[in-house]
Motif scaffolding. Sequence first.
Motif, PDB file in Angstrom:
ATOM      1  N   ALA A 218       0.813  -1.208   0.000  1.00 27.71           N
ATOM      2  CA  ALA A 218       0.000   0.000   0.000  1.00 27.71           C
ATOM      3  C   ALA A 218       0.850   1.264   0.000  1.00 27.71           C
ATOM      4  N   GLN A 219       1.981   1.218   0.687  1.00 26.86           N
ATOM      5  CA  GLN A 219       2.850   2.391   0.721  1.00 26.86           C
ATOM      6  C   GLN A 219       3.342   2.749  -0.678  1.00 26.86           C
ATOM      7  N   SER A 220       3.611   1.735  -1.497  1.00 24.65           N
ATOM      8  CA  SER A 220       4.046   1.991  -2.872  1.00 24.65           C
ATOM      9  C   SER A 220       2.925   2.624  -3.687  1.00 24.65           C
ATOM     10  N   VAL A 221       1.706   2.104  -3.520  1.00 19.21           N
ATOM     11  CA  VAL A 221       0.559   2.646  -4.255  1.00 19.21           C
ATOM     12  C   VAL A 221       0.351   4.108  -3.883  1.00 19.21           C
ATOM     13  N   VAL A 222       0.338   4.404  -2.590  1.00 16.42           N
ATOM     14  CA  VAL A 222       0.042   5.758  -2.119  1.00 16.42           C
ATOM     15  C   VAL A 222       1.160   6.739  -2.466  1.00 16.42           C
ATOM     16  N   ASN A 223       2.394   6.314  -2.315  1.00 17.28           N
ATOM     17  CA  ASN A 223       3.515   7.251  -2.438  1.00 17.28           C
ATOM     18  C   ASN A 223       4.194   7.267  -3.806  1.00 17.28           C
ATOM     19  N   GLU A 224       3.925   6.266  -4.636  1.00 22.20           N
ATOM     20  CA  GLU A 224       4.653   6.170  -5.908  1.00 22.20           C
ATOM     21  C   GLU A 224       3.769   6.210  -7.144  1.00 22.20           C
TER      22      GLU A 224
ATOM     23  N   GLU B  53      -2.897   7.237 -12.097  1.00 22.36           N
ATOM     24  CA  GLU B  53      -3.055   5.879 -11.570  1.00 22.36           C
ATOM     25  C   GLU B  53      -3.863   5.883 -10.275  1.00 22.36           C
ATOM     26  N   LEU B  54      -3.624   6.855  -9.409  1.00 28.69           N
ATOM     27  CA  LEU B  54      -4.384   6.952  -8.163  1.00 28.69           C
ATOM     28  C   LEU B  54      -5.859   7.228  -8.443  1.00 28.69           C
ATOM     29  N   GLU B  55      -6.128   8.094  -9.410  1.00 27.27           N
ATOM     30  CA  GLU B  55      -7.516   8.379  -9.772  1.00 27.27           C
ATOM     31  C   GLU B  55      -8.220   7.108 -10.239  1.00 27.27           C
ATOM     32  N   ARG B  56      -7.534   6.313 -11.029  1.00 25.93           N
ATOM     33  CA  ARG B  56      -8.126   5.047 -11.508  1.00 25.93           C
ATOM     34  C   ARG B  56      -8.473   4.130 -10.335  1.00 25.93           C
ATOM     35  N   VAL B  57      -7.552   3.966  -9.409  1.00 27.06           N
ATOM     36  CA  VAL B  57      -7.758   3.081  -8.266  1.00 27.06           C
ATOM     37  C   VAL B  57      -8.937   3.549  -7.418  1.00 27.06           C
TER      38      VAL B  57
ATOM     39  N   PRO C 134     -15.359   6.320   7.915  1.00 24.77           N
ATOM     40  CA  PRO C 134     -15.194   7.238   6.785  1.00 24.77           C
ATOM     41  C   PRO C 134     -14.119   6.819   5.782  1.00 24.77           C
ATOM     42  N   SER C 135     -13.084   6.121   6.257  1.00 18.44           N
ATOM     43  CA  SER C 135     -11.978   5.744   5.375  1.00 18.44           C
ATOM     44  C   SER C 135     -12.172   4.381   4.707  1.00 18.44           C
TER      45      SER C 135
ATOM     46  N   GLN D 284     -10.329   0.324   1.095  1.00 18.23           N
ATOM     47  CA  GLN D 284     -10.782  -0.773   0.240  1.00 18.23           C
ATOM     48  C   GLN D 284     -10.156  -0.665  -1.137  1.00 18.23           C
ATOM     49  N   ALA D 285     -10.162   0.533  -1.695  1.00 15.53           N
ATOM     50  CA  ALA D 285      -9.621   0.740  -3.034  1.00 15.53           C
ATOM     51  C   ALA D 285      -8.133   0.406  -3.097  1.00 15.53           C
ATOM     52  N   ILE D 286      -7.385   0.883  -2.115  1.00 10.09           N
ATOM     53  CA  ILE D 286      -5.940   0.624  -2.088  1.00 10.09           C
ATOM     54  C   ILE D 286      -5.668  -0.862  -1.905  1.00 10.09           C
ATOM     55  N   ARG D 287      -6.419  -1.498  -0.992  1.00  6.97           N
ATOM     56  CA  ARG D 287      -6.228  -2.924  -0.715  1.00  6.97           C
ATOM     57  C   ARG D 287      -6.508  -3.782  -1.941  1.00  6.97           C
ATOM     58  N   ILE D 288      -7.567  -3.453  -2.674  1.00  2.00           N
ATOM     59  CA  ILE D 288      -7.911  -4.208  -3.877  1.00  2.00           C
ATOM     60  C   ILE D 288      -6.804  -4.092  -4.910  1.00  2.00           C
TER      61      ILE D 288
END
Length: 310
Positions: A136-142, A147-151, A196-197, A202-206
């Motif tokens: 998840a850290q890679s998804v959020v920070n990299e 790509e983030l909008e898609r997720v 709220p989160s 969920q999106a990041i985990r998927i």
Amino acid sequence: MQIIPHIPVLYREVLEMFCDIDSGIIIDCTMGYGGHSSMILEANPHIKLIAIDQDQTAIDFSTQRLEKFKDRVVIKKGRFSSVIKDILKEHDIKNIRGILADIGVSSLQLDQKDRGFSFSSDNLDMRMDKDALLCAQSVVNEYSLHELERVLLEYGELRNYKKIASFIVQNRPFYSAKELGDALKHLMPTGKKIHPSTLLMQAIRIEVNNELGELESLLDTIEEAKFPNAKIAIISFHSLEDRIVKNRFGKWRDSCICSDEAMRCTCGNNHSYGKILTKKPIIAKDDELRDNPRSRSAKMRVFKMDNNNE
């Protein structure tokens, strides 16, 4: 002595669906703590069970829990989408009588804060398989803004996905689930009974675990193999998964596969794989909802393959 941490969701309904299976093999694609596996083995004393999980912690726990069933159970490590293909090479497909998949994050993973699944976790991981490269850290920070909008749109179905993605890019790096959730609290949906989160995580985990791709791959394998004697029971926890299962079961049920524009049937009208046993998804009863709040989102759909469809 092991402490059994939880009761699996929809356990009564799962047992009811498989109660008429008196021989052969049942595959539990998502073993976790071994809750469904142990109950199925207890209730069906003449079947064998193959349990799959990609999480070594789950395997270590459930190996001990299921030890009393000895030669009636085999545990395999890996993603169920690929392991089930290996199982088909090792066993006569006619002997596989049931397939259960409880899709999504397990209680084991949620309860261990160091895994990064919890909203209050001090890290940002979310890997179901600790050996996987993407976290998840890679998804959020990299990930790029696009790509983030898609997720966030595809997997979180968040209406303000552009604002959330932009905020992440402008304020990263983030190193914990708690830090990320707190920072984005002002952009999260309100008024729902869920945290709220929830949709954000969920999106990041998927994305990290390719959960929808795994589900699609499992269904592809079942569709290709057809499993002439099997009941297929899939438990999902959000609308994206449930929609995939519902649509695939509908495809398997339909005998005619001609397009809607066709004037008459030319396909032979013999393409049905069997029948749907659940007109509506099965959900938890009131007592289970009271005892296990995590079951509130669980939906189970069941399909019975036609014995003559070989």
